[in-house]
Write an enzyme that holds these catalytic residues in place. Structure first.
Site, PDB file in Angstrom:
ATOM      1  N   GLU A 158     -12.618   6.378   7.057  1.00  0.00           N
ATOM      2  CA  GLU A 158     -11.653   6.843   8.047  1.00  0.00           C
ATOM      3  C   GLU A 158     -11.084   8.155   7.518  1.00  0.00           C
ATOM      4  O   GLU A 158     -11.100   8.404   6.306  1.00  0.00           O
ATOM      5  CB  GLU A 158     -10.532   5.812   8.218  1.00  0.00           C
ATOM      6  CG  GLU A 158     -11.032   4.504   8.802  1.00  0.00           C
ATOM      7  CD  GLU A 158      -9.926   3.468   8.938  1.00  0.00           C
ATOM      8  OE1 GLU A 158      -9.562   3.163  10.084  1.00  0.00           O
ATOM      9  OE2 GLU A 158      -9.431   2.976   7.914  1.00  0.00           O
ATOM     10  N   ALA A 159     -10.562   8.975   8.430  1.00  0.00           N
ATOM     11  CA  ALA A 159     -10.011  10.277   8.022  1.00  0.00           C
ATOM     12  C   ALA A 159      -8.915  10.106   6.968  1.00  0.00           C
ATOM     13  O   ALA A 159      -8.737  10.951   6.098  1.00  0.00           O
ATOM     14  CB  ALA A 159      -9.464  11.015   9.238  1.00  0.00           C
ATOM     15  N   SER A 167      -1.809   0.371  20.758  1.00  0.00           N
ATOM     16  CA  SER A 167      -1.512   0.122  19.348  1.00  0.00           C
ATOM     17  C   SER A 167      -1.784  -1.352  19.040  1.00  0.00           C
ATOM     18  O   SER A 167      -1.655  -2.209  19.910  1.00  0.00           O
ATOM     19  CB  SER A 167      -0.041   0.430  19.088  1.00  0.00           C
ATOM     20  OG  SER A 167       0.405  -0.247  17.945  1.00  0.00           O
ATOM     21  N   GLY A 168      -2.131  -1.630  17.802  1.00  0.00           N
ATOM     22  CA  GLY A 168      -2.347  -3.025  17.408  1.00  0.00           C
ATOM     23  C   GLY A 168      -1.052  -3.729  17.060  1.00  0.00           C
ATOM     24  O   GLY A 168      -1.022  -4.950  16.934  1.00  0.00           O
ATOM     25  N   THR A 169       0.037  -2.976  16.916  1.00  0.00           N
ATOM     26  CA  THR A 169       1.256  -3.580  16.378  1.00  0.00           C
ATOM     27  C   THR A 169       2.506  -3.427  17.247  1.00  0.00           C
ATOM     28  O   THR A 169       3.413  -4.237  17.160  1.00  0.00           O
ATOM     29  CB  THR A 169       1.580  -2.958  14.997  1.00  0.00           C
ATOM     30  OG1 THR A 169       1.502  -1.533  15.125  1.00  0.00           O
ATOM     31  CG2 THR A 169       0.582  -3.405  13.944  1.00  0.00           C
ATOM     32  N   SER A 188       0.810  -1.221   0.000  1.00  0.00           N
ATOM     33  CA  SER A 188       0.000   0.000   0.000  1.00  0.00           C
ATOM     34  C   SER A 188       0.847   1.276   0.000  1.00  0.00           C
ATOM     35  O   SER A 188       1.571   1.543  -0.939  1.00  0.00           O
ATOM     36  CB  SER A 188      -0.960  -0.040   1.188  1.00  0.00           C
ATOM     37  OG  SER A 188      -1.886   1.006   1.108  1.00  0.00           O
ATOM     38  N   ASP A 225      -3.456   6.661  -2.762  1.00  0.00           N
ATOM     39  CA  ASP A 225      -2.252   6.077  -2.167  1.00  0.00           C
ATOM     40  C   ASP A 225      -1.678   5.029  -3.122  1.00  0.00           C
ATOM     41  O   ASP A 225      -2.185   4.820  -4.227  1.00  0.00           O
ATOM     42  CB  ASP A 225      -2.516   5.532  -0.760  1.00  0.00           C
ATOM     43  CG  ASP A 225      -3.261   4.217  -0.766  1.00  0.00           C
ATOM     44  OD1 ASP A 225      -3.961   3.934  -1.753  1.00  0.00           O
ATOM     45  OD2 ASP A 225      -3.151   3.456   0.215  1.00  0.00           O
TER      46      ASP A 225
END
Length: 557
Positions: A388-389, A521-523, A68, A283
């Site tokens: 999402e923003a 955080s997820g990470t 991405s 993106d």
């Protein structure tokens, strides 16, 4: 199927893809991502997983190779489920254990156990079929080969290479194929172009052709640029120029939606001549979209029109069409349908956008951060809009509503030729075809924004004035163990450790229009702080005082 043959095939092919030493992989919302040089074994193993997923679901599965908006030297791999949505969370632990298996024997043992646990039947059903796609990264070619080897190490599995595509295109192709519809890349382009045309043709007389200044699109030097050039040859009713199309610049380097949204400056290739012009940014794999205009005499500073504003534009337009259909409720119409429209956001959505949407009478629901939560919640409505923003989002339509709209078009087409209700029904059906219901898609989002701006006769400036964003600040606090933070109410309240939420509330109450939350955080082992208030200084103060508080409660002392 000869089990011994299958086992030997797996052991033999796995031996060709040894995993890198000392690396632990974890499958998140965006699949596996890492430096491309260490990803071969992981992509090979995800190929095996995709084939098993296809046998289990008795449907086509997608495997996309992309990182991405990451740097060009990174790459990644993720799975698209039969409806084009991201892979079911229930299979994520299996993905992790496959990627991290130390040798072929261990890998085989994991597969045998999982096949038994999931009751995956190799006999009698259709064989596995996996669609493969990749973005423009040079590393994509060898990783694609690894994925093919993984898929073909399951007996009877077929890999179909869709070539260089945007991530949303691959998701769309998987969804369309499993619905029994035409699903080539040309079919994707045709559907996008014809539904855009339909919306433009339905613009009220007198408003057509307004707001026809040129649009400039920054394509992040990624795959989206190539695809826009293809669309440009066939689309009428929109004048646009593609920059950073990938012919010379480096992918995501000072360009693209992620850069523009975070840095709030123009991407490379934009200058003083572009001040005030409507610009959009995709993106690297074209699943995010933001708009912006360059400000005069400001060294590249911009006015950003983010995902929250895109969501607001979509919601207003859809609400307008539904209210035209609702007017028919006062007349005698045989088959009424009260469509339920809902807007889904996370706690990161700017408070001003949430207030604005609620003031216009829309139902707004919050979910925890992550596309999977937003998508799931949006599916509860007849029309569910989530964004999402950062510019990732889409619109979901229930099959009941689409069936009803089709019926309504047939009924009105025979009786009320040209009626407002007929046009509103046709517009909603066109939106359902233009937007990519599988996943957020910057290309379909771009053309929907453009069709709606033309319909409203709005400039980007008028659109941006729907509401003024509240200033916000995000910070990270390093902690020993992020799992010590437990949140509730869509991550807006901390349940554990006790006492911290009360302290946050006290700090937040000091600032006009103050709002603040923390979440793990997820990470990585950090806690993320988000704060907003009526001025930038107040938002900064609030964020730093809550960061200090978080450090006192949880910091690595």
């Amino acid at each position: 199927m000869n089990q011994q043959h299958q086992s030997l095939l797996l052991l033999d092919s796995a031996a060709r893809f040894p995993p890198p030493q000392g690396v632990k992989f974890s499958y998140g919302t965006s699949g596996f991502r890492a430096d491309a040089s260490i990803l071969e074994s992981t992509v090979f193993r995800v190929g095996i997983l995709a084939a098993l997923r296809s046998i289990k679901t008795q449907a086509v599965i997608g495997l996309m190779i992309t990182a991405s908006h990451n740097h060009v030297s990174d790459n990644g791999v993720k799975i698209a489920d039969p409806g084009g949505e991201i892979m079911s969370q229930e299979w994520e632990p299996f993905a992790d254990s496959l990627a991290n298996a130390s040798d072929p024997k261990h890998l085989l043992q994991l597969i045998v156990e999982f096949v038994k646990k999931e009751n995956i039947q190799f006999e009698g059903g259709r064989g596995a079929e996996v669609f493969l796609g990749r973005d423009t990264r040079p590393s994509g070619e060898s990783l694609l080969e690894a994925a093919k080897q993984g898929i073909s190490s399951i007996v009877g599995a077929v890999a179909v290479d869709m070539g260089i595509v945007t991530t949303p295109q691959l998701h769309w192709m998987v969804r369309a194929t499993n619905k029994g519809a035409k699903a080539s890349e040309q079919d994707y382009f045709d559907q996008l172009i014809s539904s855009f045309r339909c919306l433009v043709d339905l613009i009220p007389q007198g408003d057509q052709g307004k707001n026809q200044e040129k649009l400039i699109v920054d394509a992040a030097n990624g795959v989206g640029g190539t695809k826009l050039e293809v669309i440009k040859k066939s689309i009428h009713g929109l004048n646009f120029e593609v920059r950073n199309s990938g012919k010379e610049g480096v992918l995501n380097d000072g360009v693209g939606a992620d850069f523009v949204q975070k840095e709030k400056v123009t991407p490379h290739g934009f200058g003083p001549a572009d001040v005030g012009i409507r610009c959009a940014s995709l993106d690297g794999d074209a699943d995010r979209l933001v708009y912006f205009t360059a400000l005069p005499n400001c060294n590249g500073k911009i006015e950003l029109v983010d995902g929250d504003k895109i969501l607001s534009l979509f919601a207003l337009f859809i609400k307008e069409q539904l209210s035209i259909l609702d007017e028919a409720n006062n007349e005698k119409v045989n088959n009424l349908y009260q469509a339920h429209l809902g807007v889904v956001q996370t706690a990161y959505a700017n408070g001003a956008s949430t207030d604005y949407l609620k003031q216009t009478g829309l139902q707004v629901v919050r979910t925890p951060t992550g596309v999977k939560y937003l998508h799931e919640k949006a599916a509860d409505f007849d029309i569910g809009i989530y964004f999402e923003a950062n510019g990732h989002g889409t619109i979901l339509f229930s099959s009941n509503l689409l069936t009803w709209l089709d019926g309504r078009v047939n009924e009105l087409g025979s009786t009320g030729k040209g009626s407002e209700q007929l046009k509103a029904s046709l517009r909603l059906l066109a939106v359902s075809k233009l937007i990519n219901q599988a996943v957020g898609d910057a290309l379909s989002g771009l053309f929907l924004v453009e069709a709606i701006l033309q319909h409203m006769g709005w400039s980007i400036h008028k659109w941006n004035k729907l509401y003024n964003d509240l200033p916000s600040r995000q910070l990270k606090v390093k902690v020993v163990d992020r799992t010590a933070v437990v949140t509730a109410n869509a991550e807006t309240e901390v349940v554990s450790p006790p006492g911290i939420q009360e302290a946050i509330n006290v700090l937040t109450a000091k600032y006009p229009r103050g709002r603040c939350f923390i979440r793990p955080s997820g990470t990585e082992d950090v806690v993320r702080v988000y704060a907003e208030a009526s001025t930038q200084e107040a938002a900064d103060d609030l964020a730093s005082s809550v960061a200090k508080l978080t450090d006192q409660f949880l910091g690595s002392h």
